[in-house]
Scaffold this motif. Structure first.
Motif, PDB file in Angstrom:
ATOM      1  N   SER A  19     -79.397-107.431 -77.654  1.00  0.00           N
ATOM      2  CA  SER A  19     -79.539-108.939 -77.487  1.00  0.00           C
ATOM      3  C   SER A  19     -79.092-109.411 -78.725  1.00  0.00           C
ATOM      4  O   SER A  19     -78.079-110.599 -78.640  1.00  0.00           O
ATOM      5  N   CYS A  20     -79.279-108.857 -79.827  1.00  0.00           N
ATOM      6  CA  CYS A  20     -78.843-109.568 -81.149  1.00  0.00           C
ATOM      7  C   CYS A  20     -77.330-109.245 -81.369  1.00  0.00           C
ATOM      8  O   CYS A  20     -76.376-110.388 -81.512  1.00  0.00           O
ATOM      9  N   SER A  21     -76.870-108.274 -80.829  1.00  0.00           N
ATOM     10  CA  SER A  21     -75.451-107.914 -81.057  1.00  0.00           C
ATOM     11  C   SER A  21     -74.721-108.775 -79.958  1.00  0.00           C
ATOM     12  O   SER A  21     -73.704-109.361 -80.316  1.00  0.00           O
ATOM     13  N   SER A  22     -75.090-109.028 -78.980  1.00  0.00           N
ATOM     14  CA  SER A  22     -74.543-109.861 -77.742  1.00  0.00           C
ATOM     15  C   SER A  22     -74.396-111.430 -78.153  1.00  0.00           C
ATOM     16  O   SER A  22     -73.359-111.930 -77.669  1.00  0.00           O
ATOM     17  N   ALA A  23     -75.278-111.541 -79.047  1.00  0.00           N
ATOM     18  CA  ALA A  23     -75.231-113.088 -79.343  1.00  0.00           C
ATOM     19  C   ALA A  23     -74.393-113.285 -80.650  1.00  0.00           C
ATOM     20  O   ALA A  23     -74.368-114.273 -81.185  1.00  0.00           O
ATOM     21  N   GLY A  24     -73.811-112.340 -81.180  1.00  0.00           N
ATOM     22  CA  GLY A  24     -72.886-112.247 -82.139  1.00  0.00           C
ATOM     23  C   GLY A  24     -73.507-111.717 -83.525  1.00  0.00           C
ATOM     24  O   GLY A  24     -72.718-111.511 -84.446  1.00  0.00           O
ATOM     25  N   GLY A  25     -74.797-111.135 -83.440  1.00  0.00           N
ATOM     26  CA  GLY A  25     -75.120-110.421 -84.424  1.00  0.00           C
ATOM     27  C   GLY A  25     -76.217-111.336 -85.253  1.00  0.00           C
ATOM     28  O   GLY A  25     -76.553-112.558 -84.903  1.00  0.00           O
ATOM     29  N   GLY A  26     -76.924-110.618 -86.336  1.00  0.00           N
ATOM     30  CA  GLY A  26     -78.014-111.109 -86.709  1.00  0.00           C
ATOM     31  C   GLY A  26     -78.941-110.044 -87.566  1.00  0.00           C
ATOM     32  O   GLY A  26     -78.566-108.779 -87.723  1.00  0.00           O
ATOM     33  N   LYS A  27     -80.379-110.330 -87.386  1.00  0.00           N
ATOM     34  CA  LYS A  27     -81.015-109.473 -87.962  1.00  0.00           C
ATOM     35  C   LYS A  27     -82.352-109.109 -86.833  1.00  0.00           C
ATOM     36  O   LYS A  27     -82.902-109.996 -86.161  1.00  0.00           O
TER      37      LYS A  27
END
Length: 521
Positions: free
Chosen positions: A49-57
């Motif tokens: 989910s984080c990767s699909s949203a463009g990345g983050g923590k």
């Protein structure tokens, strides 16, 4: 039109900033930190989910989160908060192998707990830990896997595998008790590892940190206690060198080798600098530089190293095992090269109970027709047990041309207590000193089949009854000058299987009976 472009740019920038600030908690995806719930699916959903949203923590909060394989994706940081522990399942069937290969012992390996393949901009950081439960996993595995241990261990998962990734950071975390290799980085570019603590022992093959065909690597201020090799450079593929690497400020304790290069060695090792490291309680070599599968090992500098209670401080080996590790993807290489290596500013206390008995300090050997070239050893002091007798001084050392490269391969002992070198050219020994706990009548230094050998400004301790302090066998050219030699011996230098015309001995301080003795046979 210009206004529209600016609006679109602003929207894109807003999305980018949002992605950078995105933080998701694995508990929001159903993960439970009770140490018994299998969380593989929940943690993977958080990462995806984080990767699909463009990345983050992706945040792992305090708790013990049991899981099988989880795969990191591009632009994702796995953040382990204080008291957070990712705990490996003890069921080998909970793990996946996303990049299979064969290790240096011929075992199929590659399963992993935390893995990233072909990703960019990834990180693992924080004050938490990853615990592989390696000993417990083995106990469960052997109840049903009846294969010999030499084959069975390969099915166990590595703790961390990072494969063909770019811009990788691992910082602050603890990596603990892997079921196999603890951390394996394969063909990564721009890899940064800092302030990592590794405690991994209890089962075989617990390598601490394996750098395999990686480039632009920085490793600093790490503490490694491993059951197998602590810091190990490999090239299990011929397609990408270990290159442009800087290592500094490590503490290393190992059941095998502390700083090691080349048990798998198909692609080059070059432009590598290692400095300011402390090695202690290490059972199978302090510094081991090896190329046996076709690699060119060159332009390596190791400096400012201390060793305490280390079995056999230094081994340098060029061999011709010529193994292939990636089935169907690689071909056998010709014998490689070993050249332009500098090791300086080393202070070592060698263990009395070593692989070689009586122990020796430094082993250097190529194979017939393939020479280790242009190696410099400078400002090195080694404390040794001594104990060698006259028979030991004539020990014949096996060539072991195609064997696995280990100190014990050349055992049970070597005929010099300080430095034994064979098949070498351009070897420079400067400011080398030894101390002995007991008398040793083996030569301090032996060179067999050498050319352009330089021995200068060395400090050799007092011994009695030795045939020679330095023995040169089949050496074409050598310079021996400015050395201080205490004790008595039949000769300072004994020259065998050479006419000695290009061997220059001058300005040495010694009490031997003869400066040079030539033996023609």
């Amino acid at each position: 039109m210009r206004t529209a472009i600016l609006v679109i740019a602003a929207i894109c920038l807003g999305h980018l900033l949002h992605a950078r600030q995105l933080a998701v908690n694995i508990k929001s995806f159903g993960a439970t930190g009770d140490g018994t719930t299998l969380n593989s699916t929940f943690i993977q959903r958080a990462i995806d989910s984080c990767s699909s949203a463009g990345g983050g923590k992706v945040i792992v909060p305090a708790g013990r989160f049991l899981t099988g394989t989880i795969a990191l994706k591009s632009n994702v940081t796995l953040m382990l908060e204080r008291d957070a522990v990712i705990v490996g399942s003890t069921n080998v069937n909970d793990y996946r192998n996303l990049d299979p290969f064969t290790d240096g012992l011929g075992v199929d390996v590659g399963w992993a707990l935390v893995v990233a393949v072909d990703a960019k901009n990834i990180a693992i950081e924080g004050e938490g830990a990853i615990d592989g439960q390696g000993k417990q996993l083995k106990e469960v595995q052997i109840a049903t896997d009846t294969r010999p241990e030499g084959e069975r261990w390969g099915r166990r998962p590595f703790l961390l595998r990072v494969v063909r990734c770019e811009n990788v950071r691992v910082q602050g975390v603890k990596l603990m008790f892997s079921a196999a290799w603890t951390s394996h980085y394969f063909q990564c570019n721009r890899l940064h590892i800092e302030d990592v603590k590794i405690i991994s022992h209890g089962v075989a093959h617990n390598d601490g940190m394996d750098i395999d065909g990686c480039q632009n690597v920085r490793i600093s201020n790490c503490d490694i206690e491993s059951g197998d090799d602590a810091l190990c450079f490999k090239t299990t593929s011929s397609t990408m060198a270990c290159k442009d690497i800087v290592v500094t400020g490590l503490r290393l304790k190992s059941g095998h080798g502390a700083i090691k290069m080349g048990t798998e060695s198909m692609a080059p090792f070059e432009n590598i600098k290692i400095s300011n490291c402390h090695i202690y309680n290490t059972n199978n070599g302090g510094i081991k530089l090896l190329t046996v599968d076709g690699a060119h090992l060159r332009n390596v500098e190791i400096s400012d190293i201390t060793m305490v209670n280390v079995k056999t401080p230094i081994l340098l080996r060029l061999g011709s095992r010529l193994s292939v590790f990636r089935k169907g993807k690689d071909v056998q290489q010709p014998t490689g090269t070993f050249e332009n290596v500098v090791i300086r500013n080393v202070k070592a206390e060698a263990a009395a109970d070593a692989q070689l008995k009586p122990p020796s300090g430094i082993l250097i050997t190529g194979v017939p027709g393939h020479y280790i070239s242009n190696v410099t050893l400078d400002n090195i002091s080694i404390k040794l047990a001594g104990g060698g007798n006259a028979a030991h001084s004539r020990q014949v050392v096996p060539e072991a041309i195609d064997k696995y490269p280990e100190v014990k391969t050349f055992g049970p002992l070597v005929p010099a207590y300080g430095i034994w070198a064979r098949h070498v050219k351009g070897l420079k020994l400067n400011r080398i000193s030894f101390t002995l706990d007991s008398n040793d009548v083996r030569p301090a230094i032996i060179c067999e089949d050498g050319d352009a050998i330089s021995i200068t400004n060395c400090d050799i301790p007092s011994t009695t009854g030795a045939e020679a302090v330095i023995r040169l066998e089949q050496v074409n050219k050598a310079t021996i000058t400015g050395n201080k030699v205490e004790g008595n011996a039949a000769a300072l230098v004994r020259v065998e299987k050479s006419d000695g015309k290009k061997i220059k001995v001058s300005q040495n301080r010694f009490s031997a009976t003869s400066p040079v003795k030539y033996i023609h046979h």
